[in-house]
Scaffold this active site. Structure first.
Site, PDB file in Angstrom:
ATOM      1  N   LYS A 197      34.865  48.950 115.973  1.00  0.00           N
ATOM      2  CA  LYS A 197      35.991  48.606 115.109  1.00  0.00           C
ATOM      3  C   LYS A 197      37.290  48.440 115.908  1.00  0.00           C
ATOM      4  CE  LYS A 197      33.727  48.556 111.190  1.00  0.00           C
ATOM      5  NZ  LYS A 197      33.748  49.624 110.192  1.00  0.00           N
ATOM      6  N   ARG A 227      26.510  54.739 111.237  1.00  0.00           N
ATOM      7  CA  ARG A 227      26.140  53.321 111.226  1.00  0.00           C
ATOM      8  C   ARG A 227      26.643  52.686 112.521  1.00  0.00           C
ATOM      9  NH1 ARG A 227      28.260  48.249 109.627  1.00  0.00           N
ATOM     10  NH2 ARG A 227      26.759  46.921 108.514  1.00  0.00           N
TER      11      ARG A 227
END
Length: 286
Positions: free
Chosen positions: A231, A265
């Site tokens: 991210k 995840r």
């Protein structure tokens, strides 16, 4: 228009709840591997859209030790630039590959905000619904999940990031609303997983705050999934492109595990699993 669920349809992925309970009982978090069959996902768009590439990717993640394969056919990239697609587009991308991935034997979650797409995936044997809008975008989603009796991942999201808000308060309010929707639809509480939605509708600072204060979400008494893999908040600390963020992703995921996350995840299964195992082994020596 999204198809309305029918309680008369036999539940697909009926082993899902038992599989979820088994995974959540392990000493380290379960690993969910990312499989994007999309042309425009922020990190790996286009790499696995061909069926043979997607299946090869799924097999590689299984060999690396993945517990759940999360397949998505619409980019929900957490920054501006994601292009919404129709349910027909999602289904066209899923149909050539989904049954083959399910047949590999690892539980599959379907990453979609559309009930019509989730219903198709469950019919094909997917075991978990992963809704990046936390049951709040498609009114048919909660009734579908309830009718099929499958676990659901409820993720926090916002249309836009607002640096002025208290992001933790916003997340708690969002989850309360999602849980109310779930209860009214008849979704069993023990089949709900919460996801703070790292990067979604949040500034980099807010994403890091959500990770740092993850234990505050224990107030809901539900397992937490964290997906910080590659991210952009990582680049705010250490400038990097998505595929250069492995170390930052692992750092975030280790902190998430220390703060109680039960599912991680990730795009990088083998490396993340090794990090979690080593951290667990060291902590066991105290």
């Amino acid at each position: 228009m999204n198809a309305s669920p029918s309680p008369s349809v036999p539940p697909a992925g009926s082993a899902g709840p038992d599989v979820l309970r088994t995974l959540l009982g392990r000493p380290i978090p379960a690993l969910m591997g990312v499989l994007n069959v999309t042309p425009d996902s922020f990190s790996d768009g286009g790499e696995f859209i061909a069926p043979e590439q997607a299946l090869a990717r799924a097999r590689a993640m299984i060999d690396a030790g993945v517990d759940i394969i999360d397949i998505g056919a619409e980019s929900t990239r957490p920054y501006k630039g994601a292009r919404p697609v129709t349910a027909e587009d999602e289904l066209a991308r899923l149909k050539p590959v989904l049954a083959g991935v399910v047949a590999l034997g690892v539980p599959v979650s379907i990453d979609s905000m559309k009930a019509e797409v989730v219903a198709f995936a469950l019919d094909q044997g997917a075991a978990i619904a992963n809704d990046v809008w936390g049951l709040q975008r498609d009114a048919a989603m909660a009734p579908l999940v309830a009718a099929r009796g499958v676990p659901v991942i409820v993720m926090h999201n916002r249309d836009d990031a607002d640096p002025a808000i208290d992001i933790i308060t916003d997340m708690k309010t969002f989850f309360l609303r999602s849980l109310d929707i779930a209860a009214k639809a008849g979704i069993a509480r023990d089949r709900i997983v919460l996801d703070p939605g790292i990067g979604f509708g949040k500034t980099a600072e807010q994403s890091m705050t959500a990770l740092a204060r993850l234990r505050e979400f224990e107030m809901f008494g539900l397992p937490i999934l964290v997906g910080a893999s590659r991210k952009r908040f990582i680049a705010s600390v250490s400038p990097s492109e998505p595929k250069e963020r492995l170390a930052g992703s692992i750092a975030a995921h280790l902190i998430a595990a220390q703060r109680g996350a039960k599912i991680i995840r990730t795009h990088d299964v083998a490396e993340t699993l090794q990090a979690l195992r080593v951290a667990h082994a060291i902590e066991g020596k105290q």
